[in-house]
Design a protein around this motif. Structure first.
Motif, short mmCIF file in Angstrom:
data_model
loop_
_atom_site.label_atom_id
_atom_site.label_comp_id
_atom_site.label_asym_id
_atom_site.label_seq_id
_atom_site.Cartn_x
_atom_site.Cartn_y
_atom_site.Cartn_z
N ALA A 152 32.87 31.71 -51.72
CA ALA A 152 32.26 30.43 -52.05
C ALA A 152 31.26 30.07 -50.96
N PHE A 153 30.45 29.07 -51.24
CA PHE A 153 29.52 28.49 -50.26
C PHE A 153 28.34 29.42 -49.93
N VAL A 154 28.42 30.69 -50.30
CA VAL A 154 27.52 31.68 -49.75
C VAL A 154 26.10 31.60 -50.32
N THR A 155 25.91 30.92 -51.45
CA THR A 155 24.58 30.87 -52.07
C THR A 155 23.79 29.64 -51.65
N GLN A 156 24.20 28.98 -50.58
CA GLN A 156 23.51 27.80 -50.07
C GLN A 156 23.53 27.82 -48.56
N GLU A 157 22.57 27.10 -47.95
CA GLU A 157 22.72 26.79 -46.54
C GLU A 157 23.94 25.89 -46.39
N GLN A 158 24.68 26.07 -45.31
CA GLN A 158 25.94 25.34 -45.20
C GLN A 158 25.75 23.83 -45.04
N ASP A 159 24.61 23.40 -44.50
CA ASP A 159 24.33 21.97 -44.45
C ASP A 159 24.27 21.37 -45.85
N THR A 160 23.77 22.15 -46.80
CA THR A 160 23.71 21.69 -48.19
C THR A 160 25.07 21.83 -48.87
N VAL A 161 25.84 22.85 -48.50
CA VAL A 161 27.19 23.00 -49.06
C VAL A 161 28.01 21.75 -48.81
N GLY A 170 22.29 16.06 -55.84
CA GLY A 170 23.50 16.85 -56.04
C GLY A 170 23.53 17.63 -57.34
N ASP A 171 22.46 17.56 -58.13
CA ASP A 171 22.45 18.24 -59.43
C ASP A 171 21.96 19.67 -59.27
N HIS A 172 22.82 20.51 -58.73
CA HIS A 172 22.58 21.94 -58.64
C HIS A 172 23.93 22.63 -58.63
N THR A 173 23.94 23.95 -58.65
CA THR A 173 25.14 24.71 -58.98
C THR A 173 25.73 25.43 -57.77
N MET A 174 27.05 25.36 -57.66
CA MET A 174 27.80 26.12 -56.65
C MET A 174 28.68 27.13 -57.38
N PHE A 175 28.83 28.31 -56.79
CA PHE A 175 29.58 29.40 -57.41
C PHE A 175 30.85 29.70 -56.60
N VAL A 176 31.90 30.11 -57.31
CA VAL A 176 33.11 30.59 -56.67
C VAL A 176 33.57 31.85 -57.40
N ILE A 199 30.15 23.22 -60.64
CA ILE A 199 30.77 24.37 -59.98
C ILE A 199 31.04 25.42 -61.05
N LEU A 200 30.49 26.61 -60.88
CA LEU A 200 30.63 27.68 -61.86
C LEU A 200 31.55 28.77 -61.32
N ASP A 201 32.67 28.98 -62.00
CA ASP A 201 33.62 30.02 -61.64
C ASP A 201 33.13 31.33 -62.22
N LEU A 202 32.78 32.27 -61.36
CA LEU A 202 32.24 33.56 -61.79
C LEU A 202 33.33 34.58 -62.10
N GLY A 203 34.59 34.17 -61.98
CA GLY A 203 35.67 35.07 -62.34
C GLY A 203 36.25 35.81 -61.15
N PRO A 204 36.55 37.10 -61.30
CA PRO A 204 37.24 37.85 -60.25
C PRO A 204 36.39 38.07 -59.01
N LEU A 205 37.06 38.51 -57.95
CA LEU A 205 36.39 38.64 -56.65
C LEU A 205 35.28 39.68 -56.67
N VAL A 206 35.30 40.60 -57.61
CA VAL A 206 34.22 41.59 -57.69
C VAL A 206 32.86 40.90 -57.86
N PRO A 230 15.48 22.25 -47.38
CA PRO A 230 16.69 22.32 -48.20
C PRO A 230 16.34 22.51 -49.67
N PHE A 231 17.13 23.32 -50.38
CA PHE A 231 16.92 23.52 -51.80
C PHE A 231 18.23 23.98 -52.43
N GLY A 232 18.29 23.89 -53.74
CA GLY A 232 19.45 24.38 -54.47
C GLY A 232 18.99 25.14 -55.69
N ILE A 233 19.93 25.79 -56.37
CA ILE A 233 19.63 26.45 -57.62
C ILE A 233 20.51 25.87 -58.71
#
Length: 237
Positions: A152-161, A170-176, A199-206, A230-233
């Protein structure tokens, strides 16, 4: 709640400060607390010495990686640099057993000797290793079979996380991603406490393979917008 954050870089500091601000007791892990506090020079990303930063954050405690992990009963955040993460976490395997490990490390190899380098403000763009057929998160999970690893958290700068509302309200997507539903639920709860609503659950750890490989695209967008902007996706359904 007592939460451990492993690492003292800029990303770790963002989590430490935010968690403390939310009322949690934060235990910070580093390889050698005395050496960390003795440093007087900025780190490779220009962050001030951790001891200077820590003085402005009373109540935050500094320990070794294992000691910090031992003090957190349920949740540990991993911000150890990717090259050293597996070895450092393996040394704390006992203290991490049974716990959720939220991992945002990127498997960067800095200053690579490559035929076609990608220039960046800090030198040649690091190389990802592993890449494509494995991920750092999966390697951590294999090294720590009794720990529940969530990428988690890896697709953003941590200040934005830790403050998603700083971008587009706050209207952007975080993945786990992860193999343990209860651990993902715990990390999602933390993200919601930070302010995330998409928050989008991408499923297994792979799926961490794709999350980690996105790091280069994140850099390219950052360079285009101006380094540090700063930016988001947003995943539009």
């Amino acid at each position: 709640m007592e939460i451990a954050v492993l690492g003292t870089g800029g990303g770790a500091r963002a989590h430490i400060a935010r968690l403390a601000g939310l009322g949690h007791d934060v235990h910070v892990g580093t390889r050698d607390p005395e050496a960390t506090l003795a440093r007087t020079e900025p780190d490779m990303m220009g962050n001030p010495p951790f001891g200077t930063w820590l003085a402005d954050h009373p109540g935050v405690e500094l320990h070794t990686f294992a000691e910090a992990a031992a003090r957190a009963p349920d949740l540990v955040v991993n911000g150890i640099d990717g090259r050293n993460a597996v070895a450092a976490l393996s040394a704390a395997e006992k203290q991490l057993a049974g716990k959720t490990l939220a991992d945002y490390a990127v498997p960067y190899l800095y200053n690579p000797d490559v035929e076609h380098p990608w220039p960046t403000p800090w030198g040649t763009m690091p190389r990802l290793d592993p890449c494509d057929t494995d991920s750092l998160a999966e390697r951590i999970q294999r090294a720590l079979p009794r720990t529940k690893v969530v990428k988690a958290f890896v697709t953003q700068e941590q200040d934005t996380v830790v403050d998603p509302r700083a971008v587009n309200g706050g209207d952007h997507t975080m993945f786990v991603a992860g193999d343990h539903a209860d651990a993902k639920a715990a990390v999602i709860d933390l993200l919601r406490a930070y302010g995330w609503t998409d928050i989008l659950d991408l499923g297994p750890l792979v799926s961490a393979r794709g999350m980690e490989m996105y790091a280069h695209m994140h850099s390219a967008i950052g360079f285009a917008l101006g380094f540090g902007a700063p930016f988001g996706i947003k995943v539009v359904r």
